[in-house]
Motif scaffolding. Structure first.
Motif, PDB file in Angstrom:
ATOM      1  N   SER A 241     -20.010  -9.536  19.051  1.00  0.00           N
ATOM      2  CA  SER A 241     -20.652 -10.784  19.446  1.00  0.00           C
ATOM      3  C   SER A 241     -19.775 -11.480  20.475  1.00  0.00           C
ATOM      4  CB  SER A 241     -20.857 -11.706  18.230  1.00  0.00           C
ATOM      5  OG  SER A 241     -19.602 -12.051  17.652  1.00  0.00           O
ATOM      6  N   SER A 242     -20.303 -12.519  21.082  1.00  0.00           N
ATOM      7  CA  SER A 242     -19.565 -13.248  22.113  1.00  0.00           C
ATOM      8  C   SER A 242     -18.979 -14.526  21.535  1.00  0.00           C
ATOM      9  CB  SER A 242     -20.490 -13.587  23.292  1.00  0.00           C
ATOM     10  OG  SER A 242     -19.802 -14.337  24.266  1.00  0.00           O
ATOM     11  N   LEU A 243     -17.669 -14.498  21.268  1.00  0.00           N
ATOM     12  CA  LEU A 243     -16.953 -15.691  20.802  1.00  0.00           C
ATOM     13  C   LEU A 243     -15.943 -16.162  21.855  1.00  0.00           C
ATOM     14  CD1 LEU A 243     -16.199 -14.816  17.046  1.00  0.00           C
ATOM     15  CD2 LEU A 243     -18.106 -16.140  17.979  1.00  0.00           C
ATOM     16  N   HIS A 244     -15.931 -15.521  22.999  1.00  0.00           N
ATOM     17  CA  HIS A 244     -15.003 -15.832  24.094  1.00  0.00           C
ATOM     18  C   HIS A 244     -13.541 -15.688  23.662  1.00  0.00           C
ATOM     19  CE1 HIS A 244     -18.495 -17.065  26.331  1.00  0.00           C
ATOM     20  NE2 HIS A 244     -18.822 -17.896  25.362  1.00  0.00           N
ATOM     21  N   GLY A 245     -13.319 -14.734  22.762  1.00  0.00           N
ATOM     22  CA  GLY A 245     -11.948 -14.444  22.364  1.00  0.00           C
ATOM     23  C   GLY A 245     -11.113 -13.935  23.524  1.00  0.00           C
ATOM     24  N   SER A 246     -11.741 -13.208  24.453  1.00  0.00           N
ATOM     25  CA  SER A 246     -10.987 -12.690  25.593  1.00  0.00           C
ATOM     26  C   SER A 246     -10.509 -13.823  26.499  1.00  0.00           C
ATOM     27  CB  SER A 246     -11.817 -11.675  26.372  1.00  0.00           C
ATOM     28  OG  SER A 246     -13.131 -12.140  26.591  1.00  0.00           O
ATOM     29  N   SER A 247     -11.292 -14.897  26.603  1.00  0.00           N
ATOM     30  CA  SER A 247     -10.829 -16.069  27.359  1.00  0.00           C
ATOM     31  C   SER A 247      -9.672 -16.748  26.630  1.00  0.00           C
ATOM     32  CB  SER A 247     -11.971 -17.061  27.563  1.00  0.00           C
ATOM     33  OG  SER A 247     -12.929 -16.561  28.474  1.00  0.00           O
TER      34      SER A 247
END
Length: 402
Positions: A241-247
């Motif tokens: 899913s998209s949690l913006h962990g990479s940001s």
């Protein structure tokens, strides 16, 4: 003492490209590369040893920058469940997944964990891997995480491999903290990380940022604790899913963010600005039969370095072949063979913070390389499995790769 390696071609991977030298020669001094170039330009010298490589192609030693190869038990039963239509999330909710490996790992002795890990690491060594990262994260308490990290250190002592140890205590909520994820993160930050770092068992810190794992806010607490200890960070991010962990990882100058199927363009831009590496894990993508691809074109467009790794683990990527991952990265993710090879050499070194010493064939770097009996470098991604004829050299010494 200098040694000459000749009668070969070289894909140096300098700059992350093949950077081919036809009819090459390489000079080593001690454990390092002293000279590399066309044989016609070889400086005159009195070489103590001369090694005829019989027309082989040289590449840097392969680097597997994301594995979980220390664990107890196996999860082949879950593999059967998934084939019958049960999702990874459903398996985890019913006590399977990471939780089942945690139980088996806690019950296993250090010797039992070491025995299994040695078998798996030797499989990678046979394929030309000279540097390996291994994560903890199946202990989830101080004693069991310590046990795993001690085994990881032993792998580096017992095998001709450079082994980096990553503490992944923030992998899942252990059963004794069920419903109390914040309290467990507090334990990780206040006790587990400081104790293990003080014992010299940790080279980097990782976490699992996902709805099955930990929230970005919880992961950030782990990152703050890691940085206070002087440890670099990495992150499992955007797999399901998209949690913006990479940001988030980029804000903390993470060495890498890994998986990344659900990352957005904003995430890619953040990673590009931070210089963090995108580690692609096609084995898990394949085994989970995912359909959402990592945004390869966005990563290319914004100049994010892409690494490729086995993600060797008992549940979602029981992959004993890094070369097979090269093929999967090409066929499933549409990388070129050149990009895939960069992904297990220079970019993998960057993902471990080791690019200054390995990952390409350049003067001053460690003499870790593989002499492959192939016709062109693309064959490394072309062949599906099998043991390609090769000689593995680590620190300028040929090693027995089994």
């Amino acid at each position: 003492m200098q040694s000459l390696w000749f009668n070969c071609h070289a894909a140096t991977m300098a700059g992350g490209r093949y950077s081919i030298i036809e009819d090459a020669a390489l000079v080593t001094e001690g454990a390092h590369i002293a000279w590399i170039g066309p044989r016609a330009e070889l400086p005159a010298g009195d070489y103590a040893e001369r090694h005829d490589l019989e027309g082989a192609w040289l590449t840097p030693g392969l680097i597997d920058c994301h594995t979980h190869l220390v664990f107890g038990g196996d999860r082949s039963g879950e593999f059967e469940q998934r084939l019958e239509g049960v999702s990874y999330a459903e398996i985890a909710a019913n006590g399977g997944g990471i939780a089942s490996t945690v139980r088996a790992t806690r019950e296993a002795s250090e010797g039992e964990l070491l025995s299994g890990a040695l078998q798996r690491a030797r499989q990678l060594l046979r394929e030309g891997v000279t540097t390996l990262e291994v994560k903890s994260g199946y202990g989830l308490d101080l004693a069991s995480e310590r046990k795993m990290l001690r085994v990881i250190r032993l792998l580096g002592d017992m095998l001709p491999l450079t082994v980096r140890a990553t503490c992944l205590a923030a992998h899942a909520v252990p059963p004794e903290f069920a419903g109390r994820a914040d309290a467990y993160i507090e334990r990780v930050c206040r006790e587990i990380l400081p104790e293990l770092a003080a014992e010299g068992l940790v080279d980097a810190v990782d976490a699992f940022c996902e709805h099955l794992g930990f929230s970005p806010a919880q992961v950030e607490r782990v990152f703050v604790a890691a940085q206070a200890l002087g440890l670099p960070v990495k992150l499992h991010a955007e797999q399901l899913s998209s949690l913006h962990g990479s940001s988030l990882a980029a804000r903390y100058q993470a060495l890498s963010a890994d998986h990344l199927e659900y990352m957005t363009e904003d995430d890619v831009i953040a990673m590009a600005a931070a210089g963090s590496v995108a580690v692609l894990l096609p084995g898990a993508f394949y085994l989970l039969r995912e359909t959402r691809l990592p945004p390869i074109e966005l990563l290319r467009r914004h100049g994010v370095a892409m690494a490729v790794a086995s993600d060797l683990n008992p549940g979602t990527s029981p992959a004993l072949s890094l070369r097979l991952m090269l093929n999967m990265a090409c066929t499933s993710f549409r990388l070129t063979p050149e990009e895939a090879l960069a992904g297990v050499t220079l970019n993998a070194a960057k993902a471990l913070g080791l690019a200054a010493s390995r990952g390409s064939l350049e003067v001053g770097k460690l003499a870790d390389f593989v002499a492959w009996q192939i016709r062109r470098p693309a064959e490394l991604a072309y062949w599906l499995g099998g043991d390609l004829p090769k000689r593995v050299i680590r620190h300028a010494r040929e090693v027995d790769h089994g």
